[in-house]
Design an enzyme around this catalytic site. Structure first.
Site, PDB file in Angstrom:
ATOM      1  N   ASN A 244       0.854  -1.192   0.000  1.00 42.19           N
ATOM      2  CA  ASN A 244       0.000   0.000   0.000  1.00 42.19           C
ATOM      3  C   ASN A 244       0.883   1.233   0.000  1.00 42.19           C
ATOM      4  OD1 ASN A 244       0.456   0.923   2.859  1.00 42.19           O
ATOM      5  ND2 ASN A 244      -0.296  -1.154   3.226  1.00 42.19           N
TER       6      ASN A 244
ATOM      7  N   ASP B 174      -4.364  -6.284   5.258  1.00 37.22           N
ATOM      8  CA  ASP B 174      -5.346  -7.142   5.939  1.00 37.22           C
ATOM      9  C   ASP B 174      -5.284  -8.573   5.418  1.00 37.22           C
ATOM     10  OD1 ASP B 174      -6.550  -5.324   7.734  1.00 37.22           O
ATOM     11  OD2 ASP B 174      -7.546  -4.330   6.051  1.00 37.22           O
TER      12      ASP B 174
ATOM     13  N   PRO C 134      -2.723 -11.783  10.537  1.00 35.62           N
ATOM     14  CA  PRO C 134      -3.007 -11.536  11.955  1.00 35.62           C
ATOM     15  C   PRO C 134      -3.225 -10.045  12.180  1.00 35.62           C
ATOM     16  CG  PRO C 134      -0.667 -11.998  11.619  1.00 35.62           C
ATOM     17  CD  PRO C 134      -1.363 -12.254  10.304  1.00 35.62           C
TER      18      PRO C 134
ATOM     19  N   ILE D  59      -2.359  -7.131  14.363  1.00 34.21           N
ATOM     20  CA  ILE D  59      -1.350  -6.830  15.385  1.00 34.21           C
ATOM     21  C   ILE D  59      -1.941  -5.978  16.498  1.00 34.21           C
ATOM     22  CG2 ILE D  59       0.893  -5.686  15.730  1.00 34.21           C
ATOM     23  CD1 ILE D  59       1.100  -6.425  12.517  1.00 34.21           C
TER      24      ILE D  59
ATOM     25  N   PHE E  81      -4.528   3.312  15.029  1.00 33.20           N
ATOM     26  CA  PHE E  81      -4.899   4.319  14.044  1.00 33.20           C
ATOM     27  C   PHE E  81      -6.100   3.782  13.278  1.00 33.20           C
ATOM     28  CE2 PHE E  81      -2.098   8.032  13.166  1.00 33.20           C
ATOM     29  CZ  PHE E  81      -1.278   7.907  14.269  1.00 33.20           C
TER      30      PHE E  81
ATOM     31  N   LYS F 196     -14.122   0.995  15.523  1.00 35.90           N
ATOM     32  CA  LYS F 196     -12.867   0.245  15.421  1.00 35.90           C
ATOM     33  C   LYS F 196     -12.166   0.164  16.775  1.00 35.90           C
ATOM     34  CE  LYS F 196     -10.928   0.298  11.157  1.00 35.90           C
ATOM     35  NZ  LYS F 196     -10.308   0.973  10.016  1.00 35.90           N
TER      36      LYS F 196
ATOM     37  N   LYS G 209     -11.319  -3.489  18.166  1.00 35.36           N
ATOM     38  CA  LYS G 209      -9.932  -3.955  18.291  1.00 35.36           C
ATOM     39  C   LYS G 209      -9.478  -4.010  19.754  1.00 35.36           C
ATOM     40  CE  LYS G 209      -8.557  -3.166  13.662  1.00 35.36           C
ATOM     41  NZ  LYS G 209      -7.506  -3.658  12.784  1.00 35.36           N
TER      42      LYS G 209
HETATM   43  O1  PMT Z   1       2.779   6.201   6.516  1.00 37.60           O
HETATM   44  P1  PMT Z   1       2.236   7.557   6.094  1.00 37.60           P
HETATM   45  O2  PMT Z   1       2.390   7.792   4.624  1.00 37.60           O
HETATM   46  O3  PMT Z   1       2.775   8.664   6.950  1.00 37.60           O
HETATM   47  O4  PMT Z   1       0.656   7.529   6.342  1.00 37.60           O
HETATM   48  C1  PMT Z   1       0.163   7.443   7.631  1.00 37.60           C
HETATM   49  C2  PMT Z   1      -1.012   6.463   7.735  1.00 37.60           C
HETATM   50  C3  PMT Z   1      -2.186   6.965   6.911  1.00 37.60           C
HETATM   51  C4  PMT Z   1      -0.595   5.075   7.238  1.00 37.60           C
HETATM   52  C5  PMT Z   1      -1.384   6.393   9.265  1.00 37.60           C
HETATM   53  O5  PMT Z   1      -1.725   7.662   9.718  1.00 37.60           O
HETATM   54  C6  PMT Z   1      -2.527   5.415   9.500  1.00 37.60           C
HETATM   55  O6  PMT Z   1      -3.698   5.733   9.379  1.00 37.60           O
HETATM   56  N1  PMT Z   1      -2.184   4.150   9.863  1.00 37.60           N
HETATM   57  C7  PMT Z   1      -3.132   3.037   9.989  1.00 37.60           C
HETATM   58  C8  PMT Z   1      -3.412   2.475   8.629  1.00 37.60           C
HETATM   59  C9  PMT Z   1      -4.380   1.315   8.675  1.00 37.60           C
HETATM   60  O7  PMT Z   1      -4.032   0.237   8.303  1.00 37.60           O
HETATM   61  O8  PMT Z   1      -5.536   1.610   9.201  1.00 37.60           O
HETATM   62  P2  PMT Z   1      -6.777   0.544   9.390  1.00 37.60           P
HETATM   63  O9  PMT Z   1      -7.948   1.367   9.727  1.00 37.60           O
HETATM   64  O10 PMT Z   1      -6.821  -0.380   8.223  1.00 37.60           O
HETATM   65  O11 PMT Z   1      -6.300  -0.306  10.648  1.00 37.60           O
HETATM   66  C10 PMT Z   1      -6.690   0.018  11.975  1.00 37.60           C
HETATM   67  C11 PMT Z   1      -5.579  -0.268  12.921  1.00 37.60           C
HETATM   68  O12 PMT Z   1      -5.301  -1.658  12.952  1.00 37.60           O
HETATM   69  C12 PMT Z   1      -4.268   0.425  12.626  1.00 37.60           C
HETATM   70  O13 PMT Z   1      -3.699   0.817  13.865  1.00 37.60           O
HETATM   71  C13 PMT Z   1      -3.424  -0.675  11.983  1.00 37.60           C
HETATM   72  O14 PMT Z   1      -2.031  -0.476  12.246  1.00 37.60           O
HETATM   73  C14 PMT Z   1      -3.932  -1.898  12.718  1.00 37.60           C
HETATM   74  N2  PMT Z   1      -3.848  -3.153  11.979  1.00 37.60           N
HETATM   75  C15 PMT Z   1      -4.589  -3.359  10.849  1.00 37.60           C
HETATM   76  C16 PMT Z   1      -4.539  -4.581  10.225  1.00 37.60           C
HETATM   77  C17 PMT Z   1      -3.720  -5.600  10.758  1.00 37.60           C
HETATM   78  N3  PMT Z   1      -3.639  -6.774  10.185  1.00 37.60           N
HETATM   79  N4  PMT Z   1      -3.006  -5.376  11.853  1.00 37.60           N
HETATM   80  C18 PMT Z   1      -3.049  -4.175  12.480  1.00 37.60           C
HETATM   81  O15 PMT Z   1      -2.379  -3.971  13.499  1.00 37.60           O
END
Ligand code: PMT
Length: 407
Positions: free
Chosen positions: A216, A284, A311, A313, A331, A345, A349
């Protein structure tokens, strides 16, 4: 203006390189000593062409160190001790040549050697011709040094000794004194000292075959800035980073990984921790069965890629148990209904706080330098103005420090 009282009793090692601005460094010594700081000086060979060792010695009331190969200097004060006994190293004037040697990690004279050997903060006050300052090589050297934690004051804009106009004049001695006081004040603010933090950052790469992967657009800017901000407040930070183009942030130990499974393993290896911040854009899904050979275009149409879930995290770290960090921050990257989805979320989570950001096309959140976030806690939402990602990180780190201060 920074409070100068903090300078009393501080030890500054001043490196004077060869530039016309070196005369201002004599005033800098005087101003620092008036405020109770002890100043010891290293003069480069070129520096000694602009100011005499005798005047530096008279003002510092100390030996002036000039030669890496001087047996007298080495027996009196080895170059390693010289760099470590100071509380701060200041390079004023910092010439293009010395910045280049610092960036390259050279140790070809005493000044470069103490700068390479030091474990103390370094402040540079660049001074050079405007074209030299604007040259791509100097810009790149300066950016590299700053990414490694070197602080900078100036250069100021004005008429140069060579009669050209532009940025290149060394900051005035009192501006440098202010910058030094601000560094000491900042470094004394370490509310997270003794805390351990894990930060995830960047994308993950999920292999399809030996040459292709699912990824991504995350640059790692936001996560890396958070790691640096927590470290600056004194936390012992393990940054678990997917593939990015960024240098490792100063003061952090970094685990470089590629896949979500590797990211999880590195996070678990970094436990126990007090704080976890998951800013990584973790894939994901991954390909169910990774091919160990390059998939061929064999005329049979595109391959069908079966996906399986990675998984989670954040959810794993948030799970109740003895090893759960006291504060887990996730995030949420959303493209609509940001607050509603992010709030859900947080509950799903199991994390304590969630930082919601809009990643719709046009926002530039992925990969850009700024971010607009909402900090969602159990007791409400704080919407922050658009800020550089460094500022978002600094504010989040202060919020984390505030959480532990209230414990
Ligand atoms: O890296 P940059 O270019 O500076 O951009 C920053 C960012 C947009 C990546 C950052 O600010 C951000 O939003 N990070 C989270 C991105 C994300 O995957 O969001 P999500 O809504 O899909 O996931 C929710 C949370 O679960 C996040 O904390 C993610 O790290 C975590 N996650 C998701 C999937 C997974 N398999 N394991 C995880 O830990």
């Amino acid at each position: 203006m920074a409070d100068h009282a903090i300078l009393a009793g501080k030890r500054v090692l001043l490196v004077v390189a060869g530039g016309i601005a070196a005369y201002k460094s004599l005033d800098l010594i005087r101003r620092l000593r008036e405020r109770g700081a002890a100043v010891r000086a290293v003069l480069t060979e070129a520096g000694a062409r602009f100011v005499t060792p005798l005047s530096v010695q008279a003002l510092t009331e100390d030996t002036v160190y000039q030669d890496l190969w001087s047996l007298t200097d080495e027996s009196e004060m080895g170059h390693i001790r010289l760099s470590r006994e100071a509380d701060l190293l200041v390079v004023a004037p910092a010439t293009a040549n010395l910045l280049a040697r610092m960036a390259a990690g050279m140790a070809d004279d005493l000044a470069a050697t103490v700068l390479l050997a030091t474990d103390k903060p370094v402040l540079v006050a660049p001074a050079m011709n405007v074209r030299m300052w604007q040259h791509a090589a100097t810009r790149a050297n300066m950016a590299l040094l700053e990414s490694r934690g070197v602080r900078r004051i100036g250069p100021n804009e004005g008429v140069m000794a060579c009669n050209e106009y532009g940025p290149g004049r060394m900051a005035e001695p009192m501006e440098i004194v202010d910058a030094i006081a601000a560094i000491f004040a900042e470094d004394a603010h370490r509310p997270l000292a003794g805390r351990r933090a894990i930060v995830t950052s960047g994308p993950t790469h999920e292999p399809i075959d030996p040459v292709r992967y699912i990824a991504n657009r995350s640059s790692g800017k936001q996560g890396h800035a958070i790691a640096a901000a927590l470290a600056k407040l004194g936390a012992a930070v393990t940054l678990v980073s997917g593939p990015t183009r960024l240098p490792d942030p100063p003061g952090c130990s970094v685990a470089h990984i590629e896949t979500a499974r590797e990211m999880l393993a590195a996070c678990e290896a970094a436990l126990p921790a007090d704080i976890a911040v998951c800013a990584a854009a973790v894939a994901d899904w991954r390909v169910d069965t990774e091919s160990d050979r390059k998939l061929k275009k064999d005329g049979g149409g595109p391959p069908a890629l079966a996906l399986t879930e990675n998984p989670d995290i954040l959810a794993t770290l948030s799970r109740p148990g003895k090893r759960r960090p006291a504060l887990v921050v996730g995030f949420a990257a959303e493209t609509g209904d940001v607050l509603a989805y992010a709030t859900a979320k947080r509950t799903r989570k199991g994390c304590d706080w969630i930082v919601a950001n809009d990643v719709s096309p046009g926002t530039g959140t992925f990969g850009g330098s700024d971010n607009t976030v909402h900090l969602i806690r159990a007791d409400g939402v704080e919407s922050w103005p658009t800020m550089p990602k460094d500022a978002v990180a600094a504010r989040l780190a202060e919020a984390v420090a505030g959480y532990f201060a209230g414990k």
